[in-house]
Scaffold this motif. Structure first.
Motif, PDB file in Angstrom:
ATOM      1  N   ARG A  70       0.787  -1.395  -0.162  1.00  0.00           N
ATOM      2  CA  ARG A  70      -0.055  -0.099  -0.257  1.00  0.00           C
ATOM      3  C   ARG A  70       0.661   1.123   0.161  1.00  0.00           C
ATOM      4  O   ARG A  70       2.136   1.104   0.468  1.00  0.00           O
ATOM      5  CB  ARG A  70      -0.798   0.014   1.064  1.00  0.00           C
ATOM      6  N   TYR A  71       0.325   2.401  -0.491  1.00  0.00           N
ATOM      7  CA  TYR A  71       0.902   3.767  -0.590  1.00  0.00           C
ATOM      8  C   TYR A  71       1.292   4.107   0.951  1.00  0.00           C
ATOM      9  O   TYR A  71       2.063   4.672   1.456  1.00  0.00           O
ATOM     10  CB  TYR A  71       0.048   4.596  -1.186  1.00  0.00           C
ATOM     11  N   GLU A  72      -0.010   3.826   1.877  1.00  0.00           N
ATOM     12  CA  GLU A  72       0.446   4.000   3.245  1.00  0.00           C
ATOM     13  C   GLU A  72       0.845   2.793   3.841  1.00  0.00           C
ATOM     14  O   GLU A  72       0.199   1.846   4.373  1.00  0.00           O
ATOM     15  CB  GLU A  72      -1.044   4.323   3.947  1.00  0.00           C
ATOM     16  N   GLN A  83       3.644  14.730  -1.789  1.00  0.00           N
ATOM     17  CA  GLN A  83       2.944  14.612  -0.403  1.00  0.00           C
ATOM     18  C   GLN A  83       3.011  16.263   0.096  1.00  0.00           C
ATOM     19  O   GLN A  83       2.011  16.523   0.720  1.00  0.00           O
ATOM     20  CB  GLN A  83       4.131  13.885   0.399  1.00  0.00           C
ATOM     21  N   SER A 116      -5.152  12.128  -0.515  1.00  0.00           N
ATOM     22  CA  SER A 116      -4.589  11.300  -0.162  1.00  0.00           C
ATOM     23  C   SER A 116      -4.542  10.042  -0.951  1.00  0.00           C
ATOM     24  O   SER A 116      -3.274   9.435  -1.408  1.00  0.00           O
ATOM     25  CB  SER A 116      -4.202  10.546   1.376  1.00  0.00           C
ATOM     26  N   ASP A 117      -5.685   9.457  -1.305  1.00  0.00           N
ATOM     27  CA  ASP A 117      -5.733   8.530  -2.734  1.00  0.00           C
ATOM     28  C   ASP A 117      -5.108   8.924  -3.728  1.00  0.00           C
ATOM     29  O   ASP A 117      -4.736   8.304  -4.566  1.00  0.00           O
ATOM     30  CB  ASP A 117      -7.123   8.052  -2.386  1.00  0.00           C
ATOM     31  N   GLY A 136      -1.455   8.772  -3.822  1.00  0.00           N
ATOM     32  CA  GLY A 136      -0.913   7.398  -3.592  1.00  0.00           C
ATOM     33  C   GLY A 136      -1.250   6.751  -5.203  1.00  0.00           C
ATOM     34  O   GLY A 136      -0.462   5.979  -5.715  1.00  0.00           O
ATOM     35  N   THR A 166       1.785   4.936  -6.968  1.00  0.00           N
ATOM     36  CA  THR A 166       1.438   3.501  -7.346  1.00  0.00           C
ATOM     37  C   THR A 166       1.475   3.557  -8.862  1.00  0.00           C
ATOM     38  O   THR A 166       2.092   2.250  -9.482  1.00  0.00           O
ATOM     39  CB  THR A 166       0.399   3.195  -6.679  1.00  0.00           C
TER      40      THR A 166
END
Length: 490
Positions: A147-149, A233, A305-306, A309, A313
């Motif tokens: 995951r990105y997080e 970010q 945030s998504d 990401g 990704t």
């Protein structure tokens, strides 16, 4: 921790009916949805069955305590001892499920991920299966779909039982390997999704350090992607032209346009170095089309945030695709080299950039959007030699689409003509020796000076000729005027 999971009833109910009609006794597959560390609710949008293995066998089967399969158990039941036997347990090909998850995760966009697995089996078989076996499969899927997080370590296990008929869900914490039950209910999710999209332009320059041996194409590219991740970010964000602040109210509507505002600053990676330290320069530039879906009652900050990401990704997926293709090509070339006795070439991801003595340029796969359910899209990546037909084949194989989408419905927001000006997605330039480049530059400069000198001499000659012609014309005109006036006098 996630305490409640909501499933899309318009997709999961028909999926359950198809499972019953198939007559299958066991099945394993992937759960597509969303789990967030900031929410106690999880979303399940779809379930995707894992296809048969390369050998044609199922990815999941039942096995009795005696080691026999389902057919063996049926034969043994003639003696009337089946009632005393323990129910068969579930056997899963974890490596195959993980590989399927890796391929499917590349086709998901922001806000939709592979968040776990589902099991189709009777209640008795599910209870007869060791929880450690299920956790091991879930861990394999999590490792195949980072995951990105990266700090969030919860995944979902859904059990669909046909005897009795019911749904149950459990949250798996990877660190502790615990399976905790959580509430599961059906609802309508897709109709309330909001889409956020953006076109992110980037260009970074990475010096190739001659002192290190780890300057392979893959390592340098990952370094560039990680640099972009930090840049994205901390970027300021505009949504539909409005600057995003902490008190931004909830948004309505289906599609929102997002723009990233980056500060004007020099490239921190292209720091000053001496000629002896640098062996070349890598330049990455292009445009990534990012998309993310926001679930019901989620904050707008989650969509941002998504979306961030999804951009990072997407770049990592393209690098993995190139590496996978190179591995296949390398295996084929190794076989040919072994037969002919010739040295085999390195895969592109293992190329050491500072050893190159020529220009190196590589096109990354371009992203295309594919309609999935209603107004929801997934994505695919096309190599320069591939077409939309390859996308249709992958959708059918990886997502078990009975009717793949029509080519006319696919979108190509990253067409080469649109954002590359006829060039590759990523340009890797000037990977030769620096001293050689400086010599070439010196020669080019000397040649240019000689050319300028010749041009200057030619230009001076032209000016002299023009001046002589002008003086001759003036002299002739003066003479004609003088003698003409003399003849006219009495």
């Amino acid at each position: 921790m996630v305490k409640t999971v909501v499933g899309e009833e318009t997709l999961l109910k028909p999926f359950e009916d198809r499972l019953f009609e198939s007559g299958s006794q066991s099945q394993v597959g992937l759960v597509i949805g969303k789990l967030s560390p900031n929410s106690e609710r999880g979303f399940v949008y779809a379930l995707i069955p894992t296809p048969p293995t390369d050998g044609g066998g199922p990815a999941c089967s039942l096995r009795s305590e005696g080691g026999g399969g389902r057919e063996e158990k049926k034969k043994g039941s003639k003696g009337g001892k089946s009632s005393n036997e323990s129910p068969p347990s579930i056997v899963i090909d974890g490596d195959w499920v993980s590989e399927h998850a890796r391929q499917v995760s590349r086709m998901m966009i922001g806000g939709m991920e592979v968040i776990g697995i589902y099991m189709w089996a009777s209640e008795a078989s599910f209870k007869a299966t060791s929880p450690a076996t299920l956790v091991q499969v879930i861990r394999g899927v999590a490792e195949a779909t980072p995951r990105y997080e990266s700090g969030f370590d919860e995944r979902l296990l859904i059990h669909i039982s046909y005897s009795p008929r019911r749904w149950a869900s459990r949250i798996c914490t990877l660190a502790s390997a615990n399976l905790q039950p959580c509430d599961f209910k059906m609802g309508k999710l897709l109709a309330s999704l909001q889409a956020f999209s953006c076109a992110y332009n980037f260009e970074i320059r990475l010096p190739i350090d001659q002192a290190f041996d780890s300057t392979t194409f893959k390592n340098v590219t990952l370094k560039g992607i990680n640099h972009l991740a930090k840049e994205v970010q901390f970027a300021k964000v505009l949504i539909d032209g409005n600057l995003v602040t902490e008190d931004l109210p909830a948004m309505t509507g289906g599609l929102h346009k997002v723009e990233f505002l980056l500060p004007f600053k020099g490239d921190a990676l292209a720091e000053a170095r001496s000629i002896e330290e640098v062996a070349g320069l890598v330049v990455y530039h292009g445009t990534v089309f990012g998309t993310a879906y926001l679930g019901p009652r989620e904050p707008v900050s989650q969509a941002i945030s998504d979306l961030k990401g999804d951009i990072i990704t997407s770049l990592r997926c393209r690098l993995d695709i190139i590496a996978d293709e190179a591995e296949v090509a390398s295996s084929a070339s190794d076989a040919v080299a072994d037969q002919e006795g010739a040295p085999a070439e390195k895969p592109v991801q293992e190329i050491v950039l500072h050893e190159l003595r020529k220009h190196f340029c590589l096109s990354f796969p371009r992203r295309v959007l594919v309609p999935w359910f209603d107004d929801v899209f997934i994505c695919d990546y096309l190599q320069p030699s591939e077409t939309f037909e390859d996308t249709k084949d992958r959708c059918k194989e990886m997502l078990s689409m009975e009717t793949p989408p029509e080519i006319s419905a696919m979108l190509e927001p990253e067409s080469e003509t649109a954002f590359l000006n006829g060039k590759s997605f990523w340009d890797v330039v000037k990977n030769g020796d620096v001293s050689e480049s400086l010599n070439n530059l010196t020669n080019e400069t000397s040649s240019s000076r000689e050319t300028d000198t010749r041009k200057s001499k030619n230009s001076n000659s032209s000016y002299l000729v023009a001046l002589l012609v002008l003086l001759a014309a003036l002299f002739i005109g003066f003479a004609v005027a003088y003698f003409g006036s003399s003849k006219a006098a009495p």
